[in-house]
Write a protein that holds these residues in place. Structure first.
Motif, PDB file in Angstrom:
ATOM      1  N   UNK A 199       0.832  -1.207   0.000  1.00  0.00           N
ATOM      2  CA  UNK A 199       0.000   0.000   0.000  1.00  0.00           C
ATOM      3  C   UNK A 199       0.865   1.256   0.000  1.00  0.00           C
ATOM      4  N   UNK A 200       1.818   1.287   0.911  1.00  0.00           N
ATOM      5  CA  UNK A 200       2.581   2.520   1.118  1.00  0.00           C
ATOM      6  C   UNK A 200       3.671   2.740   0.079  1.00  0.00           C
TER       7      UNK A 200
ATOM      8  N   UNK B 284      -9.040   0.667   0.580  1.00  0.00           N
ATOM      9  CA  UNK B 284     -10.471   0.991   0.568  1.00  0.00           C
ATOM     10  C   UNK B 284     -11.163   0.068  -0.448  1.00  0.00           C
ATOM     11  N   UNK B 285     -12.482   0.077  -0.411  1.00  0.00           N
ATOM     12  CA  UNK B 285     -13.290  -0.768  -1.322  1.00  0.00           C
ATOM     13  C   UNK B 285     -12.799  -2.221  -1.295  1.00  0.00           C
TER      14      UNK B 285
ATOM     15  N   UNK C 127      -8.174  -1.036  -2.969  1.00  0.00           N
ATOM     16  CA  UNK C 127      -7.649   0.107  -3.724  1.00  0.00           C
ATOM     17  C   UNK C 127      -6.951   1.084  -2.769  1.00  0.00           C
ATOM     18  N   UNK C 128      -5.913   1.723  -3.294  1.00  0.00           N
ATOM     19  CA  UNK C 128      -5.226   2.767  -2.516  1.00  0.00           C
ATOM     20  C   UNK C 128      -5.952   4.093  -2.754  1.00  0.00           C
TER      21      UNK C 128
ATOM     22  N   UNK D 204      -4.416  -0.593  -7.450  1.00  0.00           N
ATOM     23  CA  UNK D 204      -5.244  -1.723  -6.982  1.00  0.00           C
ATOM     24  C   UNK D 204      -4.364  -2.937  -6.668  1.00  0.00           C
ATOM     25  N   UNK D 205      -4.720  -3.616  -5.593  1.00  0.00           N
ATOM     26  CA  UNK D 205      -4.080  -4.909  -5.272  1.00  0.00           C
ATOM     27  C   UNK D 205      -5.110  -6.013  -5.441  1.00  0.00           C
ATOM     28  N   UNK D 206      -4.713  -7.083  -6.163  1.00  0.00           N
ATOM     29  CA  UNK D 206      -5.524  -8.302  -6.198  1.00  0.00           C
ATOM     30  C   UNK D 206      -4.581  -9.457  -5.838  1.00  0.00           C
TER      31      UNK D 206
END
Ligand SMILES: C[S@@+](CC[C@H](N)C(=O)[O-])C[C@H]1O[C@@H](n2cnc3c(N)ncnc32)[C@H](O)[C@@H]1O
Length: 205
Positions: A128-129, A180-181, A202-203, A137-139
């Motif tokens: 994230x950071x 988020x989300x 999502x970031x 986006x991360x999946x």
């Protein structure tokens, strides 16, 4: 017996071409995961596949028109050697979490990697950071989690560290990392398999 490094085990798998079976076994889940995220990118995007194995997901992503950069990283020497032989993409040999990319990405993809880490929740924070662009986006998909009871014997069977958490613990970790989300969803469900736990987040922009 001393617990083995996951990356050593996977190098042995690569030497015995077991990466190919893994590619086949993971394809349905990865396909479902990519369907959750690819339509979100309406303009050109960059992606990194973390724990990329022989690089098969990178090679697929490169073929998507909107994808202008696909990078893979893995700590197994033999997997990265194979990835470099099979395509001309950008692949890095690196032990995580002790490496970070020199650029940030629009998308991080990862399949069956996170739980090999001693502190996967810290990795989520680092993604994230430090690895994602704002709005990125991360999946990530995992097959070893508390509710998938058949997976609970894997650490002993392979003599490898696996960090075992429940769906709710992974959800909380995604939120704690700042995503988020957040969506936690089972994908790739087939007979005799409760599904890959896919986590999407999502970031903030
Ligand atoms: C189950 S395989 C999945 C490979 C690929 N994602 C796929 O679906 O075919 C897990 C991969 O994560 C890599 N891996 C495990 N722990 C790692 C670490 N600490 N740093 C870098 N790579 C790691 C292994 O070398 C292996 O290639």
């Amino acid at each position: 017996m001393t617990v083995r490094k996951a990356t050593d085990v996977f190098s042995e798998w690569a030497l015995r071409d077991r990466d190919e079976g893994m590619e086949e076994g993971h394809a349905k889940s990865v396909n479902d995961m990519l369907k959750m995220v690819i339509p979100k990118f309406t303009s050109p995007f960059s992606v990194i596949d973390v724990g990329c194995g022989n690089g098969w997901v990178c090679r697929y992503l490169e073929s998507i028109e909107n994808c202008y950069k696909a990078v893979g990283v893995d700590g197994s020497k033999e997997m990265i050697l194979k990835a470099k032989i099979k395509g001309d993409g950008e692949f890095h040999l690196a032990q995580l979490p002790f490496w970070k990319p020199s650029i940030k990405f629009d998308l991080i993809h990862s399949m069956e990697f996170l739980y090999y880490l001693h502190d996967p929740f810290e990795m989520l924070k680092i993604f994230y950071e430090e690895w994602l662009k704002p709005g990125g986006i991360l999946i990530a998909g995992i097959d070893h989690y508390s509710e998938n009871t058949i997976s609970l014997g894997w650490p002993k069977a392979l003599n490898v560290n696996m960090s075992t958490f429940s769906e709710n613990e992974w959800r909380k970790a995604m939120l704690d990392a700042g995503f988020i989300d957040v969506k936690i969803q089972r994908v790739g469900i087939k007979e005799g398999f409760v599904g890959t736990l896919a986590m999407l987040g999502q970031k903030l922009n």
